[in-house]
Motif scaffolding. Structure first.
Motif, PDB file in Angstrom:
ATOM      1  N   TYR A 124       3.853   2.393   5.187  1.00 38.45           N
ATOM      2  CA  TYR A 124       4.617   3.438   5.884  1.00 38.45           C
ATOM      3  C   TYR A 124       5.539   4.130   4.888  1.00 38.45           C
ATOM      4  O   TYR A 124       6.221   3.481   4.101  1.00 38.45           O
ATOM      5  CB  TYR A 124       5.452   2.851   7.024  1.00 38.45           C
ATOM      6  CG  TYR A 124       6.338   3.895   7.676  1.00 38.45           C
ATOM      7  CD1 TYR A 124       5.801   4.814   8.563  1.00 38.45           C
ATOM      8  CD2 TYR A 124       7.684   3.993   7.365  1.00 38.45           C
ATOM      9  CE1 TYR A 124       6.591   5.797   9.140  1.00 38.45           C
ATOM     10  CE2 TYR A 124       8.487   4.969   7.934  1.00 38.45           C
ATOM     11  CZ  TYR A 124       7.926   5.866   8.821  1.00 38.45           C
ATOM     12  OH  TYR A 124       8.706   6.839   9.383  1.00 38.45           O
ATOM     13  N   GLY A 126       8.576   6.956   4.909  1.00 35.70           N
ATOM     14  CA  GLY A 126       9.520   7.704   5.739  1.00 35.70           C
ATOM     15  C   GLY A 126       9.933   9.030   5.129  1.00 35.70           C
ATOM     16  O   GLY A 126       9.644   9.323   3.958  1.00 35.70           O
ATOM     17  N   HIS A 130      11.994   6.344   2.092  1.00 32.95           N
ATOM     18  CA  HIS A 130      11.925   4.931   2.467  1.00 32.95           C
ATOM     19  C   HIS A 130      10.463   4.531   2.697  1.00 32.95           C
ATOM     20  O   HIS A 130       9.686   5.283   3.273  1.00 32.95           O
ATOM     21  CB  HIS A 130      12.728   4.692   3.755  1.00 32.95           C
ATOM     22  CG  HIS A 130      12.485   3.360   4.370  1.00 32.95           C
ATOM     23  ND1 HIS A 130      13.016   2.204   3.867  1.00 32.95           N
ATOM     24  CD2 HIS A 130      11.736   2.996   5.442  1.00 32.95           C
ATOM     25  CE1 HIS A 130      12.619   1.183   4.599  1.00 32.95           C
ATOM     26  NE2 HIS A 130      11.848   1.634   5.572  1.00 32.95           N
ATOM     27  N   LYS A 131      10.082   3.362   2.232  1.00 32.13           N
ATOM     28  CA  LYS A 131       8.728   2.878   2.472  1.00 32.13           C
ATOM     29  C   LYS A 131       8.774   1.401   2.824  1.00 32.13           C
ATOM     30  O   LYS A 131       9.702   0.689   2.433  1.00 32.13           O
ATOM     31  CB  LYS A 131       7.814   3.145   1.286  1.00 32.13           C
ATOM     32  CG  LYS A 131       8.353   2.752  -0.053  1.00 32.13           C
ATOM     33  CD  LYS A 131       7.457   3.278  -1.160  1.00 32.13           C
ATOM     34  CE  LYS A 131       8.075   2.945  -2.505  1.00 32.13           C
ATOM     35  NZ  LYS A 131       7.237   3.348  -3.605  1.00 32.13           N
ATOM     36  N   ARG A 169       3.461  10.910   3.874  1.00 28.67           N
ATOM     37  CA  ARG A 169       4.451  10.670   4.921  1.00 28.67           C
ATOM     38  C   ARG A 169       3.779   9.927   6.059  1.00 28.67           C
ATOM     39  O   ARG A 169       2.614  10.117   6.333  1.00 28.67           O
ATOM     40  CB  ARG A 169       5.016  11.997   5.438  1.00 28.67           C
ATOM     41  CG  ARG A 169       5.852  12.760   4.448  1.00 28.67           C
ATOM     42  CD  ARG A 169       7.310  12.316   4.416  1.00 28.67           C
ATOM     43  NE  ARG A 169       7.964  12.447   5.702  1.00 28.67           N
ATOM     44  CZ  ARG A 169       8.485  13.572   6.170  1.00 28.67           C
ATOM     45  NH1 ARG A 169       8.446  14.667   5.458  1.00 28.67           N
ATOM     46  NH2 ARG A 169       9.057  13.586   7.352  1.00 28.67           N
ATOM     47  N   ASN A 170       4.536   9.129   6.749  1.00 26.89           N
ATOM     48  CA  ASN A 170       4.085   8.372   7.904  1.00 26.89           C
ATOM     49  C   ASN A 170       3.210   7.194   7.463  1.00 26.89           C
ATOM     50  O   ASN A 170       3.368   6.672   6.373  1.00 26.89           O
ATOM     51  CB  ASN A 170       3.378   9.285   8.912  1.00 26.89           C
ATOM     52  CG  ASN A 170       3.655   8.860  10.341  1.00 26.89           C
ATOM     53  OD1 ASN A 170       3.900   7.690  10.625  1.00 26.89           O
ATOM     54  ND2 ASN A 170       3.623   9.806  11.244  1.00 26.89           N
TER      55      ASN A 170
END
Length: 195
Positions: A124, A126, A130-131, A169-170
Motif C-alpha cells: 500500500y 499512501g 507512507h507505505k 498510489r493505493n
C-alpha cells in the motif's frame, strides 16, 4: 457465494472446479482502523466477516483448496519476536485487532499468510508517501511448498490505480506463482487428516 447484505462489498467467494483443479477463492476487505466512536461497529464487522469466512471453509470438501486474498488494513506481527507456521519472517508491524482475529482464524483452519514468507515489500502506498504491508494471501500450511514465487505486481498496480499520479498510489496486487498437478495436494481441515 454472496455474503449478507451488511458485508457486501467487503467479502465474496467463488469456487472454481475444472479437471483436477478445485479452489475456493475468497476476497476480503477488512475495515480500516476506527475513528472516534466507530470502534464497536468496526469490531462487529470484523467478527461477522470472520464468521462468514469460517462458514465457507467448513463447508468445502477436502479436495477443495482455499485461497484468501485480503486487504487486512492491519499489520501482522511476530509472537515473542519469532515467526511461526502461520506468519513468516517478513511481517513488519504491531499486530492489532483485525490481525489478531484473522490470525486466530488461520490457526484454527491450518492456513498461513503466504506472502509473509517472501520478502515482497510494501503493498500500500499512501498520498503522503507512507507505505505499508497490509495486503495478504492466505492458503493452507501445506500449500506453501507448492509456491515457487511470491511478488508484488507493480506494473499492474500502476495501471489499476484510479488516482492520477506519476508514482504508485493505493494498493498493488500481490501475486503467488505455484505449481500443482492432479495428485500434488489436498486441503487438510485437520492436522490428522481425519475428515
Amino acid at each position: 457465494f454472496n455474503p449478507p447484505k451488511h458485508l457486501q462489498g467487503r467479502l465474496g467467494a467463488v469456487r472454481i472446479k475444472a479437471h483436477h483443479i478445485d479452489f475456493l477463492i475468497i476476497s476480503a476487505y477488512f475495515p480500516p482502523k476506527a475513528r472516534n466512536g466507530e470502534h464497536q461497529t468496526r469490531s462487529a464487522t470484523i467478527k461477522d466477516m470472520i464468521s462468514w469466512i469460517q462458514a465457507r471453509l467448513k463447508a468445502i470438501p477436502v479436495r477443495c483448496t482455499p485461497l484468501i486474498g485480503m486487504d487486512l488494513n492491519d499489520k501482522l506481527g511476530s509472537v515473542d519476536n519469532t515467526h511461526d507456521e502461520i506468519v513468516g519472517p517478513f511481517h513488519p508491524g504491531k499486530q492489532l485487532e483485525a490481525a489478531n482475529l484473522v490470525r486466530n482464524l488461520f490457526k484454527i483452519n491450518h492456513l498461513s499468510f503466504i506472502n509473509t514468507f517472501w520478502s515482497t515489500g510494501d503493498t500500500y502506498y499512501g498520498p503522503s508517501g507512507h507505505k505499508s504491508r497490509i495486503d495478504f494471501i492466505g492458503a493452507p500450511l501445506e500449500f506453501r511448498a507448492l509456491v515457487k514465487r511470491c511478488h508484488i505486481w507493480y506494473k499492474a498496480g500502476k495501471k489499476l490505480q484510479l488516482i492520477q499520479d506519476t508514482r504508485i498510489r493505493n494498493h498493488v496486487p500481490v501475486i503467488i506463482d505455484f505449481k500443482m498437478n492432479k495428485t500434488t495436494y489436498q486441503y487438510s481441515k485437520t492436522k490428522n487428516h481425519d475428515k
